[in-house]
Design an enzyme around this catalytic site. Structure first.
Site, PDB file in Angstrom:
ATOM      1  N   ALA A 141       0.852  -1.191   0.000  1.00 24.31           N
ATOM      2  CA  ALA A 141       0.000   0.000   0.000  1.00 24.31           C
ATOM      3  C   ALA A 141       0.881   1.232   0.000  1.00 24.31           C
ATOM      4  O   ALA A 141       1.511   1.553   1.003  1.00 24.31           O
ATOM      5  CB  ALA A 141      -0.912  -0.009   1.218  1.00 24.31           C
ATOM      6  N   GLU A 144      -1.756   7.099  -2.487  1.00 22.56           N
ATOM      7  CA  GLU A 144      -2.835   7.734  -1.731  1.00 22.56           C
ATOM      8  C   GLU A 144      -3.642   8.592  -2.698  1.00 22.56           C
ATOM      9  O   GLU A 144      -3.184   8.863  -3.803  1.00 22.56           O
ATOM     10  CB  GLU A 144      -2.249   8.574  -0.588  1.00 22.56           C
ATOM     11  CG  GLU A 144      -1.457   7.702   0.388  1.00 22.56           C
ATOM     12  CD  GLU A 144      -0.924   8.458   1.588  1.00 22.56           C
ATOM     13  OE1 GLU A 144      -1.179   9.687   1.709  1.00 22.56           O
ATOM     14  OE2 GLU A 144      -0.252   7.815   2.419  1.00 22.56           O
ATOM     15  N   THR A 177      -3.305  -3.430  -4.894  1.00 22.31           N
ATOM     16  CA  THR A 177      -3.573  -4.688  -5.593  1.00 22.31           C
ATOM     17  C   THR A 177      -3.653  -5.822  -4.581  1.00 22.31           C
ATOM     18  O   THR A 177      -2.773  -5.950  -3.736  1.00 22.31           O
ATOM     19  CB  THR A 177      -2.475  -4.961  -6.639  1.00 22.31           C
ATOM     20  OG1 THR A 177      -2.498  -3.903  -7.598  1.00 22.31           O
ATOM     21  CG2 THR A 177      -2.708  -6.283  -7.354  1.00 22.31           C
ATOM     22  N   ASP A 273      13.215  -2.623  -8.444  1.00 22.68           N
ATOM     23  CA  ASP A 273      14.175  -3.274  -9.330  1.00 22.68           C
ATOM     24  C   ASP A 273      13.677  -4.649  -9.759  1.00 22.68           C
ATOM     25  O   ASP A 273      14.011  -5.133 -10.831  1.00 22.68           O
ATOM     26  CB  ASP A 273      15.537  -3.427  -8.633  1.00 22.68           C
ATOM     27  CG  ASP A 273      16.207  -2.079  -8.391  1.00 22.68           C
ATOM     28  OD1 ASP A 273      15.731  -1.086  -8.970  1.00 22.68           O
ATOM     29  OD2 ASP A 273      17.176  -2.030  -7.624  1.00 22.68           O
ATOM     30  N   GLY A 375     -11.038  -5.862 -36.827  1.00 17.77           N
ATOM     31  CA  GLY A 375     -12.307  -5.232 -37.162  1.00 17.77           C
ATOM     32  C   GLY A 375     -13.369  -5.504 -36.109  1.00 17.77           C
ATOM     33  O   GLY A 375     -13.072  -5.494 -34.915  1.00 17.77           O
ATOM     34  N   GLU A 399       3.284   0.439 -11.112  1.00 18.68           N
ATOM     35  CA  GLU A 399       4.729   0.318 -10.846  1.00 18.68           C
ATOM     36  C   GLU A 399       5.512   1.434 -11.542  1.00 18.68           C
ATOM     37  O   GLU A 399       6.606   1.228 -12.030  1.00 18.68           O
ATOM     38  CB  GLU A 399       5.275  -1.051 -11.262  1.00 18.68           C
ATOM     39  CG  GLU A 399       4.779  -2.204 -10.431  1.00 18.68           C
ATOM     40  CD  GLU A 399       5.039  -1.997  -8.941  1.00 18.68           C
ATOM     41  OE1 GLU A 399       4.048  -1.815  -8.216  1.00 18.68           O
ATOM     42  OE2 GLU A 399       6.192  -2.002  -8.522  1.00 18.68           O
ATOM     43  N   GLY A 400       4.927   2.615 -11.557  1.00 17.16           N
ATOM     44  CA  GLY A 400       5.563   3.748 -12.224  1.00 17.16           C
ATOM     45  C   GLY A 400       5.018   3.866 -13.637  1.00 17.16           C
ATOM     46  O   GLY A 400       5.188   2.954 -14.444  1.00 17.16           O
TER      47      GLY A 400
END
Lengths: 422, 363
Positions: A141, A144, A177, A273, A375, A399-400
């Site tokens: 978490a 915000e 998540t 990372d 289509g 994640e950015g």
């Protein structure tokens, strides 16, 4: 050391098994859990859980050995394959279904943070549960309502109550998540980022581990999303939520405000990372699903990609296919590189962001192109292509965002601080 | 395993080639562009690096083994130095490597030692044709069998150093198959035409070549009964082109990045602005992506895997990337990028050529 592109056999075998799961279990559930948002894909969860427990056990063992016997010197760094293994699994599961993949019971980002900066005691206490018993989830978490990419601006506070020696958390987190799965629906954990002193900015931030159903933590809302609907995205409110002193990750000591990077924040960056290559791998998986489906569908109409055609002989459809194919490969190779570096104990922040930027762009481009090329079929909910396009978009955001990761790449290559390049 | 680190030997080689690229090629390339040729001294210095002999086995006069991946590594450094000089320096590869790949033992023994001498070999290949719809598997130049000779007819373009060449490897269409024929020069019917003029690569001497009923002995067709597998030759060309493109792009990117950090506007370096910094970041990502695609294709080919499509994709990607990156470099320099005092405009002109140069370079 040499330049090699050989997939270790054990990973190839594992990918074969994962592929079966993706094809037979996930694809069969795809549409149902896209339409029944907030219901849990137990058919998948129960099948994958035994495998995850094994991975968690191996990770825990490796992570503890890194701490040494008593949290002393880390063991010698040696070439592993953990992250390479993980990106192959994530890519294949996301090829199956990205939303369901995100519902995989595991310590996830919480585990990554604890493995990165946790003490041996914390690893045992928080991560052992992922190796036994019923399925559980971990969550992180950070975001915000008013602070997304701008993580140093979070307002959730952690205050030490000297009387009880507990941390007291107050604030609101969103876009968590698996937040509900980790915080309420299983005996999971949530790593919550909070500030000990807002005046210190990043330097004042620390991650704290909150166990499921801790009083004062409320799952306030489950988001309704454009895609990855099978995945639980929660808003969580902390109201005088008390946790033990030893649930802080990293040192509680605060460094001076003029230090460029606080220790807590560095901890978060370290988890990126690994998590950025993982998101990139997920993006590639979705892109491959859409690409392969489109390629195979067109092949039935006689539109195929020749092996090495002169460019002038190709139709626009064929050119699009070739373009998608090579972009997909490029994104995947960047992802593989960033994971292999991590396994080799090499710094990979730059390369992880490069992979994330590229994969986020590529999956967006490919899935949108596939909807276009097919289509009315592409746009129809009879097929999964439109779903993949909706699922894809998040990969250029979480994640950015693509922009934040481009900024990271730019700062790195230019040698600029965040004050020089905003 | 997956691993992205060069061997110590490869590192030493690329360092040496990089020194040559920066200390020799970067000193002469601008003047060479104006003069219309790369000075012989610069080429001799490059030949002394022994890049080609290092790909030829000892038994044939060389001192190493052929590896496309190693070729990709040194070609990138050469491309970083200067495309025109790189193409000139690598022109003997155009004969030697097809011989290595597809020559009979007798052909290899007869010709490959010629490429291990101290002097720069005067050998080149004629592959491209001045055709709108050029197709390497359906060449317009023809080869007809007549007794124990072949008769070649057709027109070629972009034949590097054709005027001085003593040996030309000519590709021609023999009953629907592309085959390669080693021609001594001069030969009756072989006409070296005027020098080509390209948008870029002014320092590279290339020529149109006409073949009018040229007789070549049957044993000069490369390979035995089967002849040559043209896709194999083209794969090595695709790796070479990609690697040159990557080196070229890396040079342009380095230049633009350094410029952006020094050029002041509104009181600070222009690299402080995201609009510039993000362009540079994208360039860096695209260069790395192209390199990984190229390395992977080269590695697969070296491992004996079928990788024609991989090499094709890598070359497509690298050509697009080089154009994007060199164009971006001109853009970062703004008006100064358009002025020939800076090299970026030259690199953009060179970059545009890559997509049209299949078969003009091989590693």
């Amino acid at each position: 050391m040499s330049i090699e592109f050989a997939l270790p056999e054990s990973i190839a075998n594992q990918t074969g098994l994962t592929r079966m799961m993706a094809e037979q279990v996930m694809r069969a559930l795809s549409r149902r859990y896209d339409e029944q948002e907030h219901q849990r894909p137990w058919e998948y969860i129960n099948v994958i859980w035994p495998f995850i427990q094994q991975i968690e056990a191996a990770d825990l063992k490796r992570s503890l050995s890194k701490n040494g016997g008593n949290g002393a010197k880390p063991a010698e760094k040696k070439q592993g394959t953990g992250n390479l293994r993980m990106i192959h699994m994530i890519e294949t599961l996301s090829w199956g279904d990205a939303g369901i993949y995100l519902s995989t019971p595991s310590s996830a980002l919480a585990g990554a943070a604890i493995n990165a900066v946790g003490t041996p005691e914390q690893k045992e206490r928080f991560l052992k549960r992922f190796t036994e018993g019923a399925p559980k989830w971990g969550a992180m978490a950070m975001t915000e309502p008013h602070a997304g990419s701008d993580t140093s601006n979070i307002r959730t506070t952690a205050r030490l109550d000297p009387e009880t020696n507990e941390w007291v958390l107050n604030g609101e987190k969103i876009f968590v998540t698996s937040g509900s799965l980790a915080g309420k629906e299983s005996n999971g954990i949530i790593v919550v980022w909070a500030t000990l002193d807002r005046s210190l900015g990043r330097a004042g931030m620390r991650p704290f581990v909150v166990e499921a159903n801790t009083p004062g933590m409320t799952i306030a809302k489950l988001e309704e999303k454009m895609g990855i609907r099978a995945s639980d995205t929660a808003a969580i409110v902390f109201q005088d939520c008390r946790i033990p002193y030893d649930n802080i990750l990293g040192s509680p000591e605060l460094v001076a405000p003029d230090a460029t990077e606080g220790k807590g924040f560095k901890g978060a960056m370290k988890t990126f990372d690994a998590s950025r290559p993982y998101v990139a791998a997920s993006a590639v998986g979705i892109a491959r699903a859409a690409f392969e489906f489109t390629r195979d569908t067109l092949a039935k109409e006689g539109i195929v990609i020749p092996t090495a055609p002169p460019y002038h002989t190709l139709s626009a459809m064929q050119r699009d296919l070739i373009h998608m194919e090579v972009e997909l490969k490029a994104a995947w190779l960047l992802t593989v590189r960033s994971a292999a570096q991590l396994d080799a104990g090499q710094p990979n922040s730059l390369e992880a962001s490069m992979a994330k930027v590229k994969a986020g762009k590529v999956v967006t481009l490919i899935t949108q192109k596939c909807v276009e090329m097919l289509g009315p079929l592409g746009y129809s909910r009879e097929l999964l292509v439109e779903k993949w396009m909706r699922d894809a978009k998040i990969n250029d955001i979480y994640e950015g965002t693509g922009q934040i990761n481009t900024l990271i790449v730019a700062r790195r290559i230019l040698g600029y601080t965040r004050n020089e390049l905003k | 395993m997956y691993s992205f680190d060069m061997t110590d030997e490869q590192r030493m080689l690329t360092d040496a080639v990089n020194r040559y690229a920066t200390r020799t090629l970067r000193q002469v390339y601008r003047q060479a562009e104006a003069a219309g040729e790369v000075p012989d001294a610069a080429i001799s210095a490059g030949w002394e690096l022994g890049l080609l002999p290092a790909s030829i086995p000892e038994a044939l006069g060389g001192f190493g083994d052929y590896a496309r991946l190693t070729g990709a590594l040194y070609a990138e450094e050469l491309g970083y130095g200067d495309m025109a000089a790189a193409l000139h320096l690598l022109s003997p590869n155009l004969v030697a490597i097809p011989l290595l790949l597809g020559g009979t033992e007798a052909q290899q023994q007869q010709y490959l030692p010629l490429f291990c001498d101290a002097a720069f070999p005067k050998a080149t290949a004629a592959f491209l044709e001045p055709a709108l719809f050029f197709d390497p598997e359906n060449l317009q130049t023809t080869a007809r069998r007549a007794g124990d000779a072949y008769i070649l007819d057709g027109r070629k373009t972009m034949v590097i150093n054709a005027a001085e060449a003593e040996w030309l490897l000519v590709y021609a269409n023999e009953e629907g198959q592309t085959q390669a024929f080693l021609l001594p020069a001069p030969t009756p019917g072989l006409h070296i035409g005027k020098r080509d003029h390209w948008m870029g690569l002014h320092a590279l001497k290339t020529y149109g070549v006409e073949l009018a009923g040229v007789h070549v002995p049957a044993q000069n067709r490369i390979g035995g009964e089967q002849g040559i597998a043209v896709q194999q030759v083209l794969n090595s060309s695709r790796i070479a082109l990609s690697a040159l493109a990557i080196g070229l792009a890396r040079g342009a990117y380095d230049y633009a990045r350094d410029y952006a950090k020094e050029r002041m506007a509104f009181g600070e370096p222009i690299a402080h602005r995201q609009s510039i910094a993000f362009m540079l970041a994208d360039m860096a990502i695209e260069i790395d992506a192209a390199r990984l695609l190229t390395w992977e294709a080269a590695w697969k080919l070296d491992a004996g895997k079928e990788a024609t499509h991989d090499a094709y994709l890598a070359a497509q990607y690298a050509a697009d990337m080089a154009l994007k990156v060199t164009d971006g470099a001109v853009q970062v320099l703004g008006g100064h990028g358009y002025i020939r005092e800076h090299p970026v405009e030259l690199w953009l002109r060179n970059g545009r050529g890559i997509a049209a140069m299949l078969g003009a370079v091989i590693v």
